[in-house]
Design a protein around this motif. Structure first.
Motif, short mmCIF file in Angstrom:
data_model
loop_
_atom_site.label_atom_id
_atom_site.label_comp_id
_atom_site.label_asym_id
_atom_site.label_seq_id
_atom_site.Cartn_x
_atom_site.Cartn_y
_atom_site.Cartn_z
N LYS A 1 -4.41 6.95 2.89
CA LYS A 1 -3.30 7.47 3.67
C LYS A 1 -2.35 6.37 4.13
N GLN A 2 -2.90 5.21 4.53
CA GLN A 2 -2.03 4.15 5.01
C GLN A 2 -1.18 3.57 3.88
N VAL A 3 -1.73 3.57 2.67
CA VAL A 3 -0.97 3.08 1.52
C VAL A 3 0.12 4.08 1.15
N LYS A 4 -0.22 5.36 1.12
CA LYS A 4 0.77 6.40 0.85
C LYS A 4 1.92 6.33 1.87
N ALA A 5 1.56 6.16 3.14
CA ALA A 5 2.58 6.12 4.20
C ALA A 5 3.53 4.96 4.00
N GLN B 1 -12.68 5.02 3.01
CA GLN B 1 -13.06 6.38 2.61
C GLN B 1 -13.18 7.30 3.83
N LEU B 2 -13.72 6.78 4.93
CA LEU B 2 -13.83 7.58 6.15
C LEU B 2 -12.46 7.89 6.73
N ALA B 3 -11.55 6.92 6.62
CA ALA B 3 -10.19 7.14 7.14
C ALA B 3 -9.49 8.27 6.40
N MET B 4 -9.82 8.45 5.13
CA MET B 4 -9.20 9.52 4.34
C MET B 4 -9.66 10.90 4.79
N LEU B 5 -10.77 10.97 5.54
CA LEU B 5 -11.30 12.26 5.98
C LEU B 5 -10.60 12.77 7.23
N THR B 6 -9.81 11.94 7.88
CA THR B 6 -9.12 12.35 9.10
C THR B 6 -7.64 12.57 8.82
N ASN B 7 -6.97 13.27 9.72
CA ASN B 7 -5.55 13.53 9.56
C ASN B 7 -4.70 12.34 10.02
N GLU B 8 -5.27 11.51 10.89
CA GLU B 8 -4.53 10.38 11.43
C GLU B 8 -4.41 9.26 10.40
N VAL B 9 -3.22 8.68 10.31
CA VAL B 9 -3.02 7.53 9.43
C VAL B 9 -3.53 6.30 10.15
N SER B 10 -4.62 5.74 9.66
CA SER B 10 -5.24 4.59 10.30
C SER B 10 -5.83 3.68 9.22
N ALA C 1 -22.30 -12.26 1.86
CA ALA C 1 -21.44 -11.92 2.99
C ALA C 1 -20.14 -11.28 2.52
N LEU C 2 -19.53 -11.84 1.48
CA LEU C 2 -18.27 -11.30 0.97
C LEU C 2 -18.47 -9.92 0.37
N GLU C 3 -19.55 -9.74 -0.38
CA GLU C 3 -19.83 -8.43 -0.98
C GLU C 3 -20.11 -7.39 0.10
N SER C 4 -20.80 -7.78 1.16
CA SER C 4 -21.11 -6.85 2.25
C SER C 4 -19.84 -6.44 2.99
N LEU C 5 -18.95 -7.41 3.24
CA LEU C 5 -17.69 -7.10 3.92
C LEU C 5 -16.82 -6.18 3.06
N ALA C 6 -16.82 -6.41 1.75
CA ALA C 6 -16.04 -5.56 0.85
C ALA C 6 -16.58 -4.13 0.84
N ARG C 7 -17.92 -3.98 0.83
CA ARG C 7 -18.51 -2.65 0.84
C ARG C 7 -18.20 -1.94 2.16
N GLU C 8 -18.30 -2.68 3.26
CA GLU C 8 -17.99 -2.10 4.57
C GLU C 8 -16.54 -1.63 4.62
N LYS C 9 -15.63 -2.45 4.09
CA LYS C 9 -14.21 -2.09 4.09
C LYS C 9 -13.97 -0.84 3.25
N LYS C 10 -14.63 -0.73 2.11
CA LYS C 10 -14.46 0.42 1.24
C LYS C 10 -14.91 1.71 1.93
N VAL C 11 -16.04 1.64 2.63
CA VAL C 11 -16.55 2.81 3.35
C VAL C 11 -15.59 3.20 4.47
N LYS C 12 -15.07 2.23 5.19
CA LYS C 12 -14.12 2.52 6.27
C LYS C 12 -12.86 3.19 5.73
#
Length: 286
Positions: free
Chosen positions: A274-278, A81-90, A68-79
Motif C-alpha cells: 500500500k505504501q508503494v502504491k500510494a 504483508q501484515l500492513a497489506m491486511l489493514t486499510n491504513e497506509v503504513s 542477522a541480515l536474513e532475520s531482519l529481512a524476513r521480519e521486514k517481509k512479514v511486517k
C-alpha cells in the motif's frame, strides 16, 4: 535474538566503526560496546576484532551477521504483508534515488507524501543509477528512481526528461568553448552520463577541454560555476531560476535536445504494498 540486537549487528557490520555505529543507533560508545559483549556472550563467539583502525569481522562473525541480515529481512517481509491486511497506509517505504533527483526534484514530493501518509516510515538512499538497479535486483529497496538509459524488465515508469545546459557566468555560446581559457568543471556521475557528454563534445567541439576541474558533487560543481571559476554542463533540474549565469541549451548532431530521462523502477511484488502504491500514485498526480 531480539530485533534490536539484530539491528546492532547489522549496523556494526555496515560501519565497521564503533563511533559511527553508535551515532547511527543513538547510543553512547560504551553502551554499544557493552551490548556487543553481551551478544557475543550469547553466541559464545567473538564476532568482531577491535583495533584502532576499526572493526574486523571474524569467520564466525560473518556467519552470525549473515543470520542477522536474513532475520531482519524476513521480519521486514512479514511486517509488509501484515500492513497489506489493514486499510491504513503504513509500513516502511524504502527508496533509492539518483543523487541529482534526490537533491533537486524529490524533496517537494516527499514533503507532500509524509504529510498525506504520516504513518509511513521512509528510508531514503541516494547513489548512482547502476548501483541502485543492482540493489533493486537484490530486493534491497521497494522503488528506485534512476537516470539515463536503463535495463529493467519489471515495473517501469518514465517520470520526466530534462535538458542539459552549458552554464557559465561569461560564456554565451557553445562556439566560445574552443577559445576559452576557463576550466571545464565536471562532477562525478554515472558512466552513462559521462559517455553522453563525451559523445556530444566529440561531435560538437572535437578537441577535449584544455583545462578541467573534477569534483565529487553536482552542487559543488554548480557553486564553482556561480563564482565564475569555470563552466559546466548541468541538467535542467539543478538550475531552477538561477541568476547571474548564462544557460545555453545543448543539442545533438540531429538538432535534438540533449536530455536525461528519469525513470521509476520497482518489482511486481513491491508495487502491491500500500505504501508503494500510494507513493507511485502521488508521483502520477504531479
Amino acid at each position: 535474538m531480539r530485533s534490536t540486537d539484530l539491528e546492532i549487528l547489522a549496523t556494526l557490520a555496515e560501519e565497521l566503526n564503533m563511533r559511527k555505529a553508535a551515532e547511527r543507533l543513538y547510543v553512547s560508545q560504551p553502551a554499544l560496546s557493552q551490548r556487543l559483549q553481551a551478544i557475543e556472550k550469547v553466541w559464545n563467539e567473538t564476532i568482531f576484532l577491535r583495533s584502532r583502525k576499526g572493526l574486523t569481522l571474524t569467520p564466525a562473525g560473518e556467519q552470525i551477521i549473515r543470520f542477522a541480515l536474513e532475520s531482519l529481512a524476513r521480519e521486514k517481509k512479514v511486517k509488509d504483508q501484515l500492513a497489506m491486511l489493514t486499510n491504513e497506509v503504513s509500513g516502511t517505504l524504502k527508496l533509492a534515488v539518483s543523487t541529482v533527483v534526490g537533491t533537486y526534484w524529490l524533496p517537494p514530493m516527499l514533503k507532500q507524501f509524509v504529510q498525506t501518509y504520516p504513518h509511513v516510515q521512509l528510508s531514503l538512499t541516494t547513489g548512482w543509477s547502476r548501483e541502485i538497479l543492482r540493489c533493486l535486483y537484490e530486493g534491497d529497496f521497494h522503488i528506485g528512481i534512476v537516470r539515463g538509459k536503463i535495463d529493467w524488465a519489471e515495473q517501469k515508469k518514465h517520470l520526466f526528461s530534462d535538458q542539459l545546459y552549458l552554464v557559465d557566468t561569461a560564456i554565451t555560446t557553445v562556439d566560445e568553448l574552443t577559445c576559452t581559457a576557463k576550466p571545464f568543471i565536471q562532477f562525478k556521475s554515472d558512466s552513462t552520463y559521462d559517455l553522453q557528454i563525451q559523445q556530444w563534445w566529440r561531435q560538437r567541439i572535437g578537441s577535449q577541454p584544455k583545462r578541467m576541474i573534477a569534483v565529487d558533487q553536482i552542487e559543488t560543481c554548480k557553486q564553482l560555476v556561480l563564482n565564475g571559476i569555470g563552466y559546466a554542463i548541468l541538467p535542467e533540474i539543478s538550475l531552477p531560476q538561477e541568476e547571474g549565469i548564462h544557460k545555453i541549451p545543448l543539442y545533438d548532431d540531429h538538432r535534438e535536445p540533449l536530455q536525461r530521462d528519469t525513470w521509476l523502477c520497482a518489482d511486481k511484488l513491491s508495487v502491491e504494498l500500500k505504501q508503494v502504491k500510494a507513493f507511485i500514485e502521488l508521483l502520477e498526480q504531479q
